[in-house]
Design a protein around this motif. Structure first.
Motif, short mmCIF file in Angstrom:
data_model
loop_
_atom_site.label_atom_id
_atom_site.label_comp_id
_atom_site.label_asym_id
_atom_site.label_seq_id
_atom_site.Cartn_x
_atom_site.Cartn_y
_atom_site.Cartn_z
N PHE A 181 6.66 -4.33 -18.17
CA PHE A 181 5.91 -5.42 -17.16
C PHE A 181 6.63 -6.81 -17.47
O PHE A 181 7.32 -7.01 -18.48
CB PHE A 181 4.54 -5.22 -17.00
CG PHE A 181 4.04 -5.37 -18.62
CD1 PHE A 181 3.64 -6.72 -19.05
CD2 PHE A 181 3.66 -4.50 -19.42
CE1 PHE A 181 3.29 -7.03 -20.16
CE2 PHE A 181 3.00 -4.78 -20.57
CZ PHE A 181 2.82 -5.80 -21.08
N PRO A 248 6.08 -4.14 -12.49
CA PRO A 248 5.27 -4.89 -12.18
C PRO A 248 5.36 -6.32 -12.64
O PRO A 248 5.71 -6.54 -13.96
CB PRO A 248 3.89 -4.38 -12.70
CG PRO A 248 4.09 -2.83 -13.00
CD PRO A 248 5.73 -3.02 -13.15
N ARG A 274 10.19 -8.83 -4.16
CA ARG A 274 9.62 -8.00 -2.92
C ARG A 274 10.83 -7.58 -2.09
O ARG A 274 10.69 -6.50 -1.31
CB ARG A 274 8.71 -8.70 -2.24
CG ARG A 274 7.15 -8.93 -3.05
CD ARG A 274 6.50 -9.54 -2.31
NE ARG A 274 4.89 -9.82 -3.23
CZ ARG A 274 4.13 -10.58 -3.10
NH1 ARG A 274 4.45 -11.53 -2.07
NH2 ARG A 274 2.92 -10.76 -3.78
N ASN A 278 10.25 -4.02 -4.44
CA ASN A 278 9.22 -3.89 -5.59
C ASN A 278 8.13 -4.85 -5.07
O ASN A 278 8.08 -5.99 -4.84
CB ASN A 278 9.86 -4.86 -6.60
CG ASN A 278 8.51 -4.61 -7.93
OD1 ASN A 278 7.76 -4.14 -7.73
ND2 ASN A 278 9.08 -5.27 -9.02
N ASN A 280 4.88 -4.65 -6.33
CA ASN A 280 3.83 -4.79 -7.32
C ASN A 280 4.08 -6.22 -8.07
O ASN A 280 4.70 -6.46 -9.01
CB ASN A 280 3.98 -3.73 -8.34
CG ASN A 280 2.64 -3.59 -9.28
OD1 ASN A 280 2.17 -4.85 -9.64
ND2 ASN A 280 2.45 -2.74 -9.89
N THR A 282 2.31 -9.98 -8.18
CA THR A 282 1.01 -10.82 -8.16
C THR A 282 1.28 -12.23 -8.35
O THR A 282 1.89 -12.45 -9.49
CB THR A 282 -0.04 -10.23 -8.89
OG1 THR A 282 -0.34 -8.81 -8.51
CG2 THR A 282 -1.24 -10.96 -8.66
N TRP A 317 -4.68 -8.11 -16.71
CA TRP A 317 -3.52 -7.70 -15.81
C TRP A 317 -2.92 -6.53 -16.50
O TRP A 317 -2.26 -5.61 -15.90
CB TRP A 317 -2.77 -8.64 -15.14
CG TRP A 317 -1.67 -8.20 -14.14
CD1 TRP A 317 -1.79 -8.04 -12.96
CD2 TRP A 317 -0.32 -7.82 -14.58
NE1 TRP A 317 -0.43 -7.44 -12.34
CE2 TRP A 317 0.37 -7.64 -13.55
CE3 TRP A 317 0.35 -8.00 -15.83
CZ2 TRP A 317 1.73 -7.29 -13.59
CZ3 TRP A 317 1.78 -7.70 -15.85
CH2 TRP A 317 2.22 -7.33 -14.65
N ARG A 321 -2.31 -3.47 -14.77
CA ARG A 321 -0.93 -3.82 -13.95
C ARG A 321 -0.92 -3.39 -12.45
O ARG A 321 0.07 -2.98 -11.80
CB ARG A 321 0.17 -3.06 -14.61
CG ARG A 321 0.42 -3.58 -15.88
CD ARG A 321 1.57 -3.31 -16.49
NE ARG A 321 2.03 -1.83 -16.69
CZ ARG A 321 1.59 -1.04 -17.98
NH1 ARG A 321 0.80 -1.59 -18.69
NH2 ARG A 321 1.79 0.08 -18.09
N GLU A 322 -1.99 -3.54 -11.73
CA GLU A 322 -2.21 -3.48 -10.27
C GLU A 322 -1.98 -4.66 -9.70
O GLU A 322 -2.58 -5.64 -9.96
CB GLU A 322 -3.79 -2.94 -10.11
CG GLU A 322 -3.93 -1.55 -10.74
CD GLU A 322 -3.22 -0.37 -9.97
OE1 GLU A 322 -2.74 -0.68 -8.61
OE2 GLU A 322 -2.78 0.51 -10.54
N PRO A 323 -1.29 -4.71 -8.38
CA PRO A 323 -1.04 -5.79 -7.75
C PRO A 323 -2.21 -6.37 -7.04
O PRO A 323 -3.13 -5.44 -6.72
CB PRO A 323 -0.08 -5.27 -6.66
CG PRO A 323 -0.10 -3.98 -6.51
CD PRO A 323 -0.77 -3.30 -7.86
#
Length: 478
Positions: A181, A248, A274, A278, A280, A282, A317, A321-323
């Motif tokens: 990450f 992420p 993106r 990708n 994921n 934030t 996070w 590691r979740e968007p």
């Protein structure tokens, strides 16, 4: 006003109640002491809530092999068993001793993340020399170190980068599958030269000055520095590296970031990452935050504390590691502008020609006067150009390197204009006027001026003509 009754009178402490006797007061005091001791004993015997106690951290000194150098660092980890996520901190520009980000490291470790901070290399890193690929290799060596620890989950080791360190982290993450990450603080989506010119312009405006000093001088002075080899990695482009990242990403900017163009960088980063599939990613904005995540009121002062919720948000996070939904973009009053420096030889032609012509004219004039010869033709415009010209070229160079880059001080400001810069603009206008005056005089006296005088006056006039485009680029005539 009557005095309050003494303690040994019959008056009770409150109307309607009898005053206690001496024996009853003693019994009450004994009961109070016993009750206090009992409560204290119970409190001491009651276990403290785990949420209220600060987590215990362990600390170990480490060395590891970077890209051709031995690096030293410190690993901070939560006490206790089990494998945890790990993170390597990559510092921004400058010497980069490990303690620069110790506060963040301790916060991340308290959040359950094993954290490595290390001293930046000294070999191959200076104001004029650095290679982000080499620095990225150093960071990846730190990742391998954490992946080999028994208290770290080798599949959950990532990188954290600040400012210049975000370029390093992006390069490392784009090349290695070891990185799980990426956390970025104060990332710049534009090349270093463009970012530095934008930041310097913002600093000049904050000092109360504007106009061509803020709009043109930063690009001119840093452009000259770049072409002279004094600005390392000026054209490093983060976008291709961002486009290759498939892990992420948490990107954070302070609301008042004045070092990297924050809104612009956030849009570039989101589009690059993106755009290659990708999702994921934030984006977070720290309300009241500065470039380094600490509190600020305007982006130029800096508090001692971190802007909430950083750095706690990083620890949270990293664990999941979740968007999440993007925050509103940070403030940015003006966009940055791409910088294409003029070649060095062309940058130096006008100043060199002006100094040579002025020196030649003044020396010949002094020699002529010493020998008692007749007064030279076109004396007034030539002298004005010979004196104002060198000042008009040396002044901006000195002011740019010493004042703007060195001390970062524009000097006194009057009515929104820096006084020193205004004086230089007056000198530049005088050079242009003297050049026109001299050219006109040479044309009128073309039959009467001798070949020697014509040659030195023509050289002086040519230096004035060459000065005009140079002065326009530097903002002296705007």
């Amino acid at each position: 006003m009557p005095r309050p009754p003494r303690a040994d009178t019959d008056a009770g402490p409150c109307p309607g109640f009898d005053r206690p006797t001496v024996s009853s007061r003693r019994r009450s005091a004994v009961r109070l002491i016993v009750l206090t001791l009992l409560i204290a004993g119970l409190a001491a015997g009651t276990p403290t809530s785990p949420a209220a106690a600060a987590p215990v951290l362990t600390e170990s000194e480490v060395t590891f092999r970077g890209d051709g150098v031995e690096l030293s660092g410190t690993v901070l980890a939560p006490a206790g068993g089990g494998r945890r996520p790990g993170i390597v901190l990559v510092t921004g520009a400058g010497p980069g001793p490990r303690d620069d980000h110790r506060a963040e490291a301790e916060a991340f470790a308290r959040a359950g993340v094993v954290t490595l901070i290390y001293d930046k290399r000294t070999r191959g890193y200076s104001l004029t020399e650095r290679d982000y690929t080499v620095l990225a290799n150093d960071a990846l060596a730190g990742v391998r170190l954490l992946r080999g620890r028994t208290d770290v989950d080798p599949t959950q080791v990532g990188l954290w980068g600040h400012s210049e360190g975000t370029w390093v982290g992006e390069d490392a993450a784009s090349r290695s599958s070891d990185v799980a990450f990426l956390v970025l603080l104060g990332a710049s989506g534009v090349p270093p030269l463009q970012q530095q010119v934008w930041s310097t312009g913002e600093s000049i405006r904050y000092a109360g000055a504007g106009g061509s000093l803020a709009d043109r001088l930063p690009a001119a002075i840093y452009g000259l520095l770049t072409t002279a080899g004094g600005f390392a990695e000026p054209y490093f482009d983060p976008v291709p590296r961002l486009a290759r990242i498939q892990i992420p990403v948490l990107a954070i900017w302070g609301e008042h970031d004045t070092s990297s163009p924050p809104a612009e960088s956030a849009a570039i980063l989101a589009r690059a990452v993106r755009g290659n599939g990708n999702a994921n990613v934030t984006l977070r904005t720290l309300a009241g935050g500065q470039h380094d995540g600490r509190t600020t009121t305007d982006g130029f002062d800096e508090g001692a504390e971190f802007a909430a919720p950083y750095p706690d948000m990083v620890g949270t996070w990293v664990t999941s590691r979740e968007p999440g939904p993007d925050d509103p973009a940070p403030r940015q009053a003006r966009p940055s502008t791409p910088v294409t420096p003029t070649p060095l030889w062309l940058q130096l032609t006008a100043p060199a020609l002006m100094l040579l012509a002025a020196l030649a004219y003044l020396l010949i004039a002094a020699l002529r006067r010493f020998r008692g010869r007749t007064r030279p033709p076109l004396r007034a415009p030539a002298r004005l150009l010979g004196v104002a010209g060198p000042l008009a070229v040396l002044g901006p160079l000195t002011y740019g390197f010493v004042g703007i880059i060195g001390t970062q001080d524009v000097g006194p400001v009057l009515a929104g204009r820096a006084v020193v810069w205004s004086v230089m603009q007056v000198l530049a206008a005088a050079v242009v006027a003297a050049t026109i005056w001299l050219l006109a005089g040479l044309w009128r006296a073309r039959q009467s001026v001798g070949p020697t005088d014509r040659a030195r006056l023509s050289l002086l006039a040519a230096s004035g003509v060459a000065f005009v485009p140079w002065a326009l680029e530097w903002g002296l005539l705007l």
